[in-house]
Scaffold this motif. Structure first.
Motif, mmCIF file in Angstrom:
data_model
loop_
_atom_site.group_PDB
_atom_site.id
_atom_site.type_symbol
_atom_site.label_atom_id
_atom_site.label_comp_id
_atom_site.label_asym_id
_atom_site.label_seq_id
_atom_site.Cartn_x
_atom_site.Cartn_y
_atom_site.Cartn_z
ATOM 1 N N PRO A 211 37.567 40.796 34.044
ATOM 2 C CA PRO A 211 37.430 39.085 34.251
ATOM 3 C C PRO A 211 37.980 38.900 35.458
ATOM 4 O O PRO A 211 37.953 37.614 35.850
ATOM 5 C CB PRO A 211 38.572 38.821 33.131
ATOM 6 C CG PRO A 211 38.714 39.881 31.865
ATOM 7 C CD PRO A 211 38.560 41.015 32.842
ATOM 8 N N LEU A 212 38.488 39.705 36.346
ATOM 9 C CA LEU A 212 39.332 39.574 37.697
ATOM 10 C C LEU A 212 38.364 39.603 38.838
ATOM 11 O O LEU A 212 38.508 39.373 39.869
ATOM 12 C CB LEU A 212 40.484 40.468 37.845
ATOM 13 C CG LEU A 212 41.476 40.598 36.655
ATOM 14 C CD1 LEU A 212 42.526 41.474 37.011
ATOM 15 C CD2 LEU A 212 42.028 39.157 36.163
ATOM 16 N N LEU A 213 37.158 40.008 38.424
ATOM 17 C CA LEU A 213 36.041 40.346 39.611
ATOM 18 C C LEU A 213 35.421 38.866 40.173
ATOM 19 O O LEU A 213 35.219 38.050 39.152
ATOM 20 C CB LEU A 213 34.933 41.156 38.966
ATOM 21 C CG LEU A 213 35.445 42.424 38.672
ATOM 22 C CD1 LEU A 213 34.080 43.462 38.142
ATOM 23 C CD2 LEU A 213 36.244 43.097 39.755
ATOM 24 N N PRO A 214 35.404 39.147 41.402
ATOM 25 C CA PRO A 214 34.817 37.667 41.872
ATOM 26 C C PRO A 214 33.473 37.383 41.470
ATOM 27 O O PRO A 214 32.717 38.545 41.111
ATOM 28 C CB PRO A 214 34.959 37.789 43.483
ATOM 29 C CG PRO A 214 35.059 39.305 43.785
ATOM 30 C CD PRO A 214 35.630 39.877 42.575
ATOM 31 N N GLY A 215 32.470 36.415 41.675
ATOM 32 C CA GLY A 215 31.101 36.268 41.560
ATOM 33 C C GLY A 215 30.380 36.168 42.575
ATOM 34 O O GLY A 215 30.637 37.030 43.403
ATOM 35 N N ALA A 216 29.813 35.140 42.637
ATOM 36 C CA ALA A 216 28.850 34.912 43.978
ATOM 37 C C ALA A 216 29.669 34.559 45.108
ATOM 38 O O ALA A 216 30.820 33.930 44.874
ATOM 39 C CB ALA A 216 27.808 33.729 43.694
ATOM 40 N N GLY A 217 29.325 34.876 46.166
ATOM 41 C CA GLY A 217 30.046 34.265 47.555
ATOM 42 C C GLY A 217 30.353 35.446 48.423
ATOM 43 O O GLY A 217 29.981 36.607 48.087
ATOM 44 N N LYS A 218 31.230 35.431 49.201
ATOM 45 C CA LYS A 218 31.453 36.171 50.302
ATOM 46 C C LYS A 218 33.070 37.058 50.377
ATOM 47 O O LYS A 218 33.335 37.884 50.972
ATOM 48 C CB LYS A 218 31.366 35.422 51.676
ATOM 49 C CG LYS A 218 30.102 34.993 52.022
ATOM 50 C CD LYS A 218 29.994 34.498 53.504
ATOM 51 C CE LYS A 218 28.441 34.047 53.790
ATOM 52 N NZ LYS A 218 28.486 33.348 55.069
ATOM 53 N N SER A 219 33.551 36.623 49.146
ATOM 54 C CA SER A 219 34.978 37.474 48.849
ATOM 55 C C SER A 219 34.542 38.767 48.411
ATOM 56 O O SER A 219 33.492 38.871 47.907
ATOM 57 C CB SER A 219 35.810 36.409 47.821
ATOM 58 O OG SER A 219 36.182 35.352 48.358
ATOM 59 N N ALA A 220 35.695 39.756 48.469
ATOM 60 C CA ALA A 220 35.351 41.039 47.988
ATOM 61 C C ALA A 220 36.667 41.437 47.215
ATOM 62 O O ALA A 220 37.742 40.883 47.317
ATOM 63 C CB ALA A 220 35.285 41.940 49.142
ATOM 64 N N VAL A 221 36.594 42.738 46.430
ATOM 65 C CA VAL A 221 37.597 43.023 45.688
ATOM 66 C C VAL A 221 37.594 44.485 45.624
ATOM 67 O O VAL A 221 36.835 44.995 45.658
ATOM 68 C CB VAL A 221 37.379 42.785 44.200
ATOM 69 C CG1 VAL A 221 36.104 43.342 43.537
ATOM 70 C CG2 VAL A 221 38.650 43.002 43.243
ATOM 71 N N LEU A 222 39.078 45.071 45.863
ATOM 72 C CA LEU A 222 39.331 46.357 45.794
ATOM 73 C C LEU A 222 40.114 46.824 44.822
ATOM 74 O O LEU A 222 41.446 46.381 44.912
ATOM 75 C CB LEU A 222 39.858 46.655 47.418
ATOM 76 C CG LEU A 222 39.413 48.067 47.978
ATOM 77 C CD1 LEU A 222 40.210 48.017 49.492
ATOM 78 C CD2 LEU A 222 40.068 49.173 47.170
ATOM 79 N N VAL A 223 39.641 47.470 44.056
ATOM 80 C CA VAL A 223 40.547 48.313 42.842
ATOM 81 C C VAL A 223 41.049 49.634 42.699
ATOM 82 O O VAL A 223 40.239 50.452 43.460
ATOM 83 C CB VAL A 223 39.724 48.085 41.594
ATOM 84 C CG1 VAL A 223 40.497 48.379 40.392
ATOM 85 C CG2 VAL A 223 38.991 46.502 41.415
ATOM 86 N N THR A 224 42.359 49.721 42.345
ATOM 87 C CA THR A 224 42.737 51.010 42.415
ATOM 88 C C THR A 224 43.053 51.710 41.022
ATOM 89 O O THR A 224 43.490 50.531 40.254
ATOM 90 C CB THR A 224 44.227 51.405 43.173
ATOM 91 O OG1 THR A 224 45.106 51.058 42.617
ATOM 92 C CG2 THR A 224 43.815 50.965 44.689
ATOM 93 N N SER A 225 42.968 52.809 40.646
ATOM 94 C CA SER A 225 43.334 53.039 38.904
ATOM 95 C C SER A 225 43.351 54.683 38.962
ATOM 96 O O SER A 225 42.889 55.475 39.932
ATOM 97 C CB SER A 225 42.177 52.679 38.025
ATOM 98 O OG SER A 225 42.597 53.418 36.829
#
Length: 749
Positions: A211-225
């Protein structure tokens, strides 16, 4: 003569009018967030020049003539907002990972998302933070960081619902929607109008992150696990292995601060550390602090412990003196995410002049991190190691924890007392802005301390901490933890035999439920507060007023009127003119709904006469609506006076309320198209506030104005939205009102 900021606001408002777009549509057109655009248009914030240019281009206007007035406004006070940056500090000795860094950067550019996985201590967070800092220029709207606590000792993983609330808070959405799906949708919407990089650290699984992931657009996400999140669609994984020998040797040498020539001993050290950056830094720090040792001596000492974690941690621990080792052990039981020197001092009962020096030693030994000046934290592995040692060797751990709980409670009370509140006559000396910033900074730690107090049965802290957070909660109502804390606090107050405190906590609990639209739960809490038999007329008056609100919103207008009149009597008894004014205004409101216009006008005039400043707003709005059908000129003048007061005192809730009822008044006067402009503005102001109660109220009135304007499809859509929201919140009165209104709308041909 208006100042430069007022002149700029006037120009921006003209641009919005020229565009013919709603605030949300104009935000999409310009690539700005609707919440930021709202603040630009209301003068709360001077936009960056780039945003001003984007607004001008949206209407085909040359921005250059605006440059001078923009520069004056920026210089006069409200400078452009700084770039948001929540990222921890980059490591000065980051080593290797060239291929992995390049791959992560490429994936962020091409897919906008990547998940870094690997074993504990392998350097996932360090790589994510390094990449985020390197790419900062590509994300001008900032870098957001959130620890999801997937593997943090002593803490449950952060629920997606709570995580979304904190992420939205970082974007200045202070009152997020109640539902997880609605929060996720708003989060995606806000990110779609920004170019930001979001680092979600320490995820437990894909379900937490999705649920925390961005949708359309120019933002980005970096996840660690620690786990490979293969079920996350469109989030490619990058797995980290332990450092290769060459990079491991280089990092160890930098940490040790010397050139390494004994290759055989060096090989043994690297093998014992397993290529893990955390273990290598700690082993190097150990050697640096023992100049008489050789690498061979270090290798021999490391071999004495079979586990690479125990060997590295234990080796670093043995270099400490007794006071430093004790602080290390106790930090393993400290609640929360990070801490400052004052919290460490309370934990250990050390003299303040020793605490800083001990923390510096722990930082030098890589047992504690200092991600920002004066703020400290421990790596999850080290924290668990410290907690295990404390369980075996620290008999005073619980006493230390109790000291910390008392410390945070004392700090919360002291900061709260500097904040303006209806519950105190005069705030204590101090800077309210700094106090609110302290609560913002320490909020996660305060909740963790509260939960620790519940576990330990420290009822004093459980009962008092939520009251010390009352003003913060009021300004951030909708916070996920609020109802949970208040329920536990009321139970603790009952165990302590504090009926008055229990009643006050239950009143706050009712308010929290009401703000979230949960009227039945709110009424139950208020009635329990009444049953506690409060001897405080001030509290009883406030309860009567709040019960009146709930009865009104449940559709029981006569019962609401009884409560408002009781509240007025109690406020008169304690000499509160502001309270009497509010009770009169809402009495007038329900009297108007009951069809008694003349009586409603008299009550509203009496309300306005008793108050001054912002306290007049409720009475003015009630009066304006009551006069709409009889004296249109005075009605509009009164409503605009209320709106002006709301704008002068920067009260967005009241501004939205005023615009909504300006729409109602104009509809009554036969100008539905003008009315619609005010309804739209009300919803634009309401959007970042996420006030469910106001939303339902506004939906009813907006739909009625659409129906009066012949916009039957729009009215139907608004009423369907009302029905859905009312059903979700268990509000049958609002659902029935909306259904009845829907039946009056002509069917589409």
């Amino acid at each position: 003569m208006p100042g430069p900021q007022e002149r700029l606001v006037t120009q921006l408002a003209q641009i919005k009018e020229l565009s013919g777009l709603s605030l949300r549509a104009l935000a999409r057109e310009t690539g700005l967030s609707s919440s930021s655009l709202s603040r630009y248009l209301t003068g709360q914030l001077v936009p960056p020049w780039e945003a001003t240019v984007a607004l001008c281009r949206a209407v085909g206007r040359d921005p250059r003539p605006l440059r001078a007035v923009w520069a004056e406004a920026a210089e006069a006070g409200a400078a452009p907002a700084p770039r948001r940056n929540d990222l921890p500090a980059d490591l000065f000795d980051f080593t290797g990972r060239e291929a992995e860094s390049a791959l992560v950067e490429e994936l962020l550019r091409t897919t906008g998302a990547v998940a870094i996985d690997g074993m504990a201590g392998v350097g996932k967070t360090s790589l994510a933070v390094r990449v985020a800092h390197r790419l900062a220029p590509a994300y001008p709207d900032g870098g957001l960081y959130l620890d999801l606590h997937g593997f943090t000792p002593g803490q449950e993983p952060l629920e997606s619902h709570t995580a979304l609330g904190r992420l939205l808070g970082a974007l200045d959405v202070t009152h997020p929607p109640a539902g997880t799906a609605e929060r996720a949708a708003l989060w995606r919407s806000e990110l779609s109008r920004r170019r930001a990089l979001v680092v979600l650290d320490n995820a437990v699984d894909a379900d937490q992150v999705r649920p925390l992931l961005p949708g359309a657009g120019k933002s980005a996400v970096l996840v660690t696990s620690r786990y490979r999140l293969i079920s996350l669609d469109r989030v490619p994984p990058v797995s980290l292995e332990p450092l290769a020998d060459a990079d491991a040797a280089h990092l160890f040498g930098r940490a040790a601060g010397l050139a390494l020539t004994d290759k055989e001993a060096m090989s043994q050290v690297l093998r014992q550390c397993g290529g893990l950056p955390l273990a290598l830094r700690m082993a190097g720090a150990r050697l640096r602090h023992r100049p008489g040792w050789t690498v061979a001596v270090l290798a021999e000492r490391l071999r004495a412990t079979p586990s690479r974690f125990d060997s590295a941690f234990g080796m670093s621990l043995r270099q400490l003196d007794a006071m430093q080792r004790r602080m290390f052990r106790l930090l393993g039981v400290l609640p929360g995410a990070d801490f400052d020197a004052a919290a460490a001092g309370a934990l250990t009962a050390m003299p303040p002049d020793r605490v800083g020096a001990v923390l510096e030693e722990l930082v030098d030994a890589h047992l504690v991190q200092e991600p920002s000046p004066g703020r400290y934290r421990m790596h999850d592995l080290i924290r668990q190691y410290a907690a295990d040692i404390a369980a075996d060797e620290e008999p005073q751990a619980e006493a230390a924890l109790r000291r910390v709980l008392s410390h945070y409670l004392g700090q919360a009370i002291a900061h709260d007392q500097t904040l303006p509140s209806p519950h105190r006559k005069v705030p204590s000396p101090g800077d309210p802005a700094r106090a609110m910033a302290w609560f913002d900074l320490e909020y996660v730690n305060l909740v963790a301390c509260f939960d620790a107090a519940v576990r330990l049965g420290v009822d004093e802290v459980v009962a008092e901490l939520p009251q010390a957070m009352r003003v913060w909660f009021f300004r951030h109502r909708g916070t996920d933890d609020q109802a949970r804390l208040l329920e536990a606090a009321a139970a603790a107050a009952a165990r302590l035999g504090r009926d008055q405190q229990r009643a006050s906590l239950l009143a706050d609990l009712g308010y929290a439920h009401a703000a979230a639209g949960r009227l039945t739960e709110a009424l139950s809490a208020y009635e329990l507060a009444e049953q506690s038999g409060p001897n405080d007329d001030d509290l009883a008056a406030g309860l009567a007023l709040r019960i009146g609100f709930v009865r009104r919103d449940l559709g029981d207008l006569r019962a609401a009127q009884v409560q408002f009149r009781r509240a007025r009597e109690l406020f008169e008894k304690i000499g509160s003119h502001a309270g009497q004014s509010q009770a009169l205004a809402f009495d007038g409101w329900v009297t108007l709904r009951l069809g008694r216009h003349s009586e409603a006008v008299e009550l509203a005039r009496a309300s306005v006469a008793l108050a001054d400043g912002p306290a007049q707003i409720t009475g003015l709005v009630t009066l304006g609506v009551a006069l709409a059908s009889h004296d249109p000129a005075e009605s509009l003048r009164t409503l605009h006076d209320a709106l002006q007061l709301s704008e002068q005192h920067n009260l967005p809730h009241n501004q939205a309320w005023c615009h909504n009822y300006l729409g109602v008044a104009l509809r009554i006067m036969g100008s539905p198209e003008k009315a619609l402009e005010h309804h739209r503005r009300a919803f634009e102001l309401l959007e970042p506030l996420a006030e469910v109660q106001m939303e339902i109220d506004f939906l009813h009135t907006y739909a009625e104005t659409c129906r009066a304007a012949g916009r039957h499809d729009e009215a139907t859509a608004l009423l369907d939205r009302t029905i859905k929201l009312a059903r979700e919140l268990g509000r049958p009165h609002d659902e029935n009102l909306a259904r009845a209104a829907r039946e009056t709308i002509p069917a589409a041909r």
